[in-house]
Motif scaffolding. Sequence first.
Motif, PDB file in Angstrom:
ATOM      1  N   ALA A 157       0.838  -1.207   0.000  1.00 13.86           N
ATOM      2  CA  ALA A 157       0.000   0.000   0.000  1.00 13.86           C
ATOM      3  C   ALA A 157       0.872   1.255   0.000  1.00 13.86           C
ATOM      4  O   ALA A 157       0.575   2.237  -0.695  1.00 13.86           O
ATOM      5  CB  ALA A 157      -0.926  -0.007   1.217  1.00 13.86           C
ATOM      6  N   TRP A 158       1.964   1.228   0.736  1.00 17.92           N
ATOM      7  CA  TRP A 158       2.889   2.374   0.807  1.00 17.92           C
ATOM      8  C   TRP A 158       3.441   2.661  -0.586  1.00 17.92           C
ATOM      9  O   TRP A 158       3.471   3.798  -1.051  1.00 17.92           O
ATOM     10  CB  TRP A 158       4.014   2.038   1.784  1.00 17.92           C
ATOM     11  CG  TRP A 158       4.963   3.133   2.145  1.00 17.92           C
ATOM     12  CD1 TRP A 158       4.907   3.928   3.245  1.00 17.92           C
ATOM     13  CD2 TRP A 158       6.155   3.533   1.416  1.00 17.92           C
ATOM     14  NE1 TRP A 158       5.980   4.793   3.249  1.00 17.92           N
ATOM     15  CE2 TRP A 158       6.754   4.575   2.143  1.00 17.92           C
ATOM     16  CE3 TRP A 158       6.754   3.107   0.235  1.00 17.92           C
ATOM     17  CZ2 TRP A 158       7.934   5.206   1.734  1.00 17.92           C
ATOM     18  CZ3 TRP A 158       7.921   3.743  -0.190  1.00 17.92           C
ATOM     19  CH2 TRP A 158       8.502   4.769   0.552  1.00 17.92           C
ATOM     20  N   GLN A 159       3.911   1.595  -1.252  1.00 15.23           N
ATOM     21  CA  GLN A 159       4.472   1.770  -2.599  1.00 15.23           C
ATOM     22  C   GLN A 159       3.401   2.276  -3.568  1.00 15.23           C
ATOM     23  O   GLN A 159       3.644   3.176  -4.380  1.00 15.23           O
ATOM     24  CB  GLN A 159       5.052   0.442  -3.119  1.00 15.23           C
ATOM     25  CG  GLN A 159       6.245  -0.113  -2.353  1.00 15.23           C
ATOM     26  CD  GLN A 159       7.540   0.651  -2.614  1.00 15.23           C
ATOM     27  OE1 GLN A 159       7.584   1.584  -3.414  1.00 15.23           O
ATOM     28  NE2 GLN A 159       8.591   0.272  -1.921  1.00 15.23           N
ATOM     29  N   ALA A 160       2.202   1.670  -3.482  1.00 14.16           N
ATOM     30  CA  ALA A 160       1.135   2.006  -4.439  1.00 14.16           C
ATOM     31  C   ALA A 160       0.692   3.462  -4.285  1.00 14.16           C
ATOM     32  O   ALA A 160       0.391   4.139  -5.273  1.00 14.16           O
ATOM     33  CB  ALA A 160      -0.051   1.065  -4.250  1.00 14.16           C
ATOM     34  N   GLU A 161       0.686   3.939  -3.053  1.00 11.02           N
ATOM     35  CA  GLU A 161       0.270   5.322  -2.809  1.00 11.02           C
ATOM     36  C   GLU A 161       1.284   6.302  -3.392  1.00 11.02           C
ATOM     37  O   GLU A 161       0.926   7.347  -3.927  1.00 11.02           O
ATOM     38  CB  GLU A 161       0.157   5.533  -1.298  1.00 11.02           C
ATOM     39  CG  GLU A 161      -0.816   6.617  -0.925  1.00 11.02           C
ATOM     40  CD  GLU A 161      -1.342   6.417   0.499  1.00 11.02           C
ATOM     41  OE1 GLU A 161      -0.605   5.887   1.359  1.00 11.02           O
ATOM     42  OE2 GLU A 161      -2.484   6.802   0.733  1.00 11.02           O
TER      43      GLU A 161
ATOM     44  N   TRP B 244      11.845   2.074   0.748  1.00 18.32           N
ATOM     45  CA  TRP B 244      11.511   0.710   1.171  1.00 18.32           C
ATOM     46  C   TRP B 244      11.018   0.793   2.616  1.00 18.32           C
ATOM     47  O   TRP B 244      11.828   0.841   3.542  1.00 18.32           O
ATOM     48  CB  TRP B 244      12.766  -0.142   1.039  1.00 18.32           C
ATOM     49  CG  TRP B 244      12.643  -1.597   1.295  1.00 18.32           C
ATOM     50  CD1 TRP B 244      11.731  -2.232   2.069  1.00 18.32           C
ATOM     51  CD2 TRP B 244      13.512  -2.624   0.787  1.00 18.32           C
ATOM     52  NE1 TRP B 244      11.964  -3.584   2.074  1.00 18.32           N
ATOM     53  CE2 TRP B 244      13.042  -3.850   1.297  1.00 18.32           C
ATOM     54  CE3 TRP B 244      14.636  -2.622  -0.048  1.00 18.32           C
ATOM     55  CZ2 TRP B 244      13.667  -5.062   0.989  1.00 18.32           C
ATOM     56  CZ3 TRP B 244      15.253  -3.821  -0.339  1.00 18.32           C
ATOM     57  CH2 TRP B 244      14.771  -5.031   0.166  1.00 18.32           C
ATOM     58  N   PRO B 245       9.715   0.874   2.843  1.00 20.85           N
ATOM     59  CA  PRO B 245       9.207   1.051   4.203  1.00 20.85           C
ATOM     60  C   PRO B 245       9.301  -0.245   5.022  1.00 20.85           C
ATOM     61  O   PRO B 245       9.397  -1.324   4.448  1.00 20.85           O
ATOM     62  CB  PRO B 245       7.733   1.403   3.974  1.00 20.85           C
ATOM     63  CG  PRO B 245       7.397   0.667   2.728  1.00 20.85           C
ATOM     64  CD  PRO B 245       8.621   0.719   1.862  1.00 20.85           C
ATOM     65  N   PRO B 246       9.271  -0.141   6.342  1.00 21.52           N
ATOM     66  CA  PRO B 246       9.308  -1.357   7.167  1.00 21.52           C
ATOM     67  C   PRO B 246       8.032  -2.162   6.995  1.00 21.52           C
ATOM     68  O   PRO B 246       6.966  -1.600   6.742  1.00 21.52           O
ATOM     69  CB  PRO B 246       9.407  -0.825   8.600  1.00 21.52           C
ATOM     70  CG  PRO B 246       8.925   0.579   8.536  1.00 21.52           C
ATOM     71  CD  PRO B 246       9.172   1.079   7.148  1.00 21.52           C
ATOM     72  N   THR B 247       8.143  -3.474   7.121  1.00 24.62           N
ATOM     73  CA  THR B 247       6.948  -4.320   7.092  1.00 24.62           C
ATOM     74  C   THR B 247       6.653  -4.766   8.524  1.00 24.62           C
ATOM     75  O   THR B 247       7.464  -4.589   9.428  1.00 24.62           O
ATOM     76  CB  THR B 247       7.178  -5.580   6.230  1.00 24.62           C
ATOM     77  OG1 THR B 247       8.120  -6.406   6.901  1.00 24.62           O
ATOM     78  CG2 THR B 247       7.670  -5.239   4.840  1.00 24.62           C
TER      79      THR B 247
END
Length: 230
Positions: free
Chosen positions: A68-72, A203-206
């Motif tokens: 979702a982070w990447q898609a936004e 690259w956000p944390p998962t």
Amino acid sequence: MAPEFRRFHGRRLARPLTQRRKELFEHLLPRLRIPLPEMGTLDPRVPFETPPADVWLEIGFGGGEHLAWQAERRPDIGFIGCEPFLNGLATLLTTIEERRLANIRLHPDDARLLLGRLAPRSIGRCFILFPDPWPKARHKKRRIVSAETLDWLAQAMADGAELRLASDDADYVRHMLDVTGAHPAFLPVRVGEEESARRPADWPPTRYEEKALAKGAASRFLIFARRPRG
Ligand SMILES: C[S@@+](CC[C@H](N)C(=O)[O-])C[C@H]1O[C@@H](n2cnc3c(N)ncnc32)[C@H](O)[C@@H]1O
């Protein structure tokens, strides 16, 4: 060639779905689900309303926080997420609805059923983040990062496309480095011990990275690239 059998080994449902989540499965998932062709290959740009500039794939997205982070941030890219775990899928469906994300499509099953169907050179980036480690020797063949998965990715990924892998399990990191490093279609880009100990800014944390941090385990963030086909 597409795999003809199902090999997903995790749980599909950890707790019952709420009524709201059941509704998302009934009404939203059918609109976002990637139809797998009976024969031939799938052009992954087709399921998107607006043709995306590129298609990125995440295998085993868990609750979908990274996806979702990447898609936004990249509305120009079409994202395909693969995840057979229904509670995780429901979490991402909720996020997609709440944040009105129009550029995500879903394969709610074992990623390997999709991989063999993807048109050659159709994927511009692939993420496999904190895959199930399967630490017992007799279970290691279940690991999703394998020569077989890499063969399918090598076909589906475009020249120069990034493959991003992460794990907090030192044995799995070694396995990722060995099997991907030995594959003729992949080149190491960012695999050194020091540099790969830091997560790049895009690259956000998962959720699983956060779990690893909480128990004091160090993670590695590896980047390989699809070698250009001569
Ligand atoms: C340890 S969790 C990590 C989830 C997420 N990537 C994160 O970092 O928070 C691994 C995920 O991979 C999924 N998974 C396992 N085998 C898979 C397969 N063959 N295809 C797609 N997803 C798979 C599991 O359901 C699980 O949600």
